[in-house]
Scaffold this active site. Structure first.
Site, short mmCIF file in Angstrom:
data_model
loop_
_atom_site.label_atom_id
_atom_site.label_comp_id
_atom_site.label_asym_id
_atom_site.label_seq_id
_atom_site.Cartn_x
_atom_site.Cartn_y
_atom_site.Cartn_z
CB CYS A 148 -0.92 0.01 1.22
SG CYS A 148 -1.84 -1.50 1.42
CG HIS B 119 -5.94 1.27 -0.97
ND1 HIS B 119 -4.81 1.93 -1.37
CD2 HIS B 119 -5.54 0.41 0.01
CE1 HIS B 119 -3.76 1.50 -0.66
NE2 HIS B 119 -4.17 0.57 0.17
#
Lengths: 152, 385
Positions: free
Chosen positions: B80, B322
């Site tokens: 991430c 995301h």
């Protein structure tokens, strides 16, 4: 066929049926970890020794997991059990009711089927079970091998 | 170290592109950023691409479409935090004096549903999914500080409210507290609307030395701090701060020191809200409030648009989506446009300092694998906006 799951650490079951986890302790910084680390993950010392972890552990954090990869019973309760202020270990919590999920609650170390593989093979792992008897009307999870799939 | 400036931004609308290749939409973000910077015939000295699922030399495949070839191209994987890591690498290249003009791209085409764990993550094998990891952190915070499920849910309400104003967000509709709480449980106490969706997307930045920024008349936004850290082992029983929080705290402290600023100087921020609890913990780890006060910050509207310190004006991961490697770059696109006064309906008035925080990647025992914190500031002198 029942298989031991890889990479989750070693455990043994005594003749009395007690489950013991085999981690490591670092004589240099005093840290105990599980699974075992040859080199201390805290201080880097290469001189770690085997350290055994026995229940009961104390429940720290937990969650009831509803969205899971295939092979797990759903819902699945997982949580961290703390061993005498030394280290915390994550494991499925089985035979548990919602009202038993309270921080500090004692957990026995047990062994059972946590999940099944793509070909139906069963993976046996260490688990936690609340030491108090569970109340059947509020069951959250059951062992993966059982017919009871649990209801939240 | 030399000053580094952001002189161009590009982003494609986040969403699902089942019929497109990663190259198809990533090149659009690059084209927008190159046009925004007004580069003309000038060539990049280097390009860095953050992604986890792009496969081998994905960056080269994207730039080939645009005939941008020959320079060093680096493909960066840091879960991430891949986008934030890529910007850090680009910043290093220019700050060190090695290069003057670099392209930083974050991009991802995601699989649907849960992110599959790596075989070495033994806790995942026992049922600790990524939502479960954050749920465990949430439960701990509730037990220790009295965080409520309503405060958690309010993060989602707030971010969807901002996302409704962002044409690049995956989900552009507001949600109510009741809807968030009533959505299906994923890992209790987190419900579906408290978890980021799986989203495809790409974002790009053109960064330059002061010399090149001046030549192009684009000395508007400076990277005042760029910090990348990894997790350290913490004993969750005996250490005051858990690994995941310690990591963000250390990254933020280093960033504030580098920028010569403190949390109270920040006017707008993008933080890692892959799950609602992530944003609450980020407030505390980044020093926006004292430990245990994160829920109160949401309650009081401090971090909403119109509040003292708006957080996730883009809509955050909860509303934007995301796409792992794209996120860190998309955050900086949003913040750069905020500092340039180009954020449209989401504009934070008089924003002069902005902070971006991403973290991700599970590593058993040492918590989160990587955290990147960037602080951006305006340079009033020769800004063209």
């Amino acid at each position: 066929m029942t298989e031991v799951a890889p990479r989750i650490g070693k455990w043994t079951v005594t003749t009395d049926g007690d489950v013991i986890l085999s981690g490591t302790n670092c004589p240099q910084c005093g840290e105990t970890v599980f699974p075992a680390h040859t080199i201390c993950v805290r201080c880097g010392s290469p001189d770690t020794h085997e350290a055994l972890l026995r229940g009961p552990a104390k429940l720290r954090s937990f969650t009831i997991v509803h969205q899971l990869p295939s092979g797990f019973p759903s819902p699945l309760v997982i949580g961290y059990g703390e061993f005498e202020g030394r280290t915390q270990v994550l494991a499925p919590i089985v035979d548990v009711t919602r009202n038993q999920l309270i921080e500090g609650r004692p957990l026995a170390l047990t062994v059972g089927v946590t999940r099944t593989g793509e070909n139906g093979e069963e993976f046996v792992t260490y688990q936690f079970t609340p030491i108090e008897p569970w109340e059947s009307d509020d069951s959250l999870s059951a062992r993966a091998s059982s017919q009871e799939t649990g209801h939240a | 170290m030399r000053d580094v400036f952001i002189i161009g931004t590009g982003i494609v609308p986040f969403g699902r592109y089942p019929d497109l290749l990663l190259e198809d939409f990533a090149k659009e973000a690059v084209t927008e950023a190159v046009g925004d910077a007004g580069l003309g015939a000038r060539r990049f000295d280097m390009a860095i691409f953050g992604h986890s699922n792009g496969g081998r030399v994905a960056g080269q495949r994207v730039l080939r479409e645009l005939s941008l070839t020959g320079m060093p191209i680096l493909n960066v994987e840091n879960a991430c935090a891949g986008g934030g890591t890529s910007l850090h690498v680009g910043w290093m290249a220019i700050a060190s004096g090695l290069h003057d003009l670099a392209l930083v791209v974050g991009m991802e085409k995601m699989e649907r549903g849960l992110i599959p764990p790596n075989p070495g993550e033994y806790e995942s094998f026992l049922g600790k999914t990524l939502p479960a990891k954050y749920a465990l952190r949430a439960r701990k915070h509730m037990q220790r500080y009295g965080l409520t499920i309503e405060q958690l849910a309010q993060v989602s309400v707030k971010n969807h409210s901002a996302g409704a104003l962002n044409p690049n967000a995956h989900y552009q509709q507001e949600v109510t507290l009741e809807e968030v709480l009533a959505s299906r449980p994923i890992a209790e106490p987190l419900t579906l609307l408290q978890c980021c969706p799986t989203t495809d997307g790409a974002a790009a930045l053109v960064i330059a030395s002061a010399e090149v920024a001046d030549q192009l008349g684009r000395r508007g936004v400076r990277i005042a701090a760029s910090v990348l850290k990894s997790g350290i082992y913490r004993n969750s029983s005996t250490d005051a701060t858990a690994s995941d929080d310690d990591l963000a705290e250390r990254a933020a402290a280093a960033a504030y020191e580098m920028a010569g600023l403190g949390p109270s100087d920040i006017d707008v921020a993008e933080v890692h809200d892959a799950f609602t609890i992530g944003e609450i913990l980020a407030y505390e780890n980044l020093g926006f409030c004292e430990r245990g006060e994160g829920g109160r910050l949401v309650d009081e509207g401090v971090t909403a648009l119109g509040g003292r310190l708006p957080v996730n004006t883009s809509g955050g991961r909860l509303s934007m989506g995301h796409p792992l490697g794209a996120t860190g770059v998309a955050q900086v696109v949003e913040l750069t446009r905020q500092l340039e006064g180009r954020a449209g309906a989401r504009q934070v008035p008089r924003a002069r300092a902005a902070l971006a925080h991403v973290q991700g990647g599970s590593t058993p025992g040492i918590g989160t694998g990587a955290a990147a914190v960037h602080i951006l500031t305006t340079e009033e002198t020769t800004s063209v906006h």
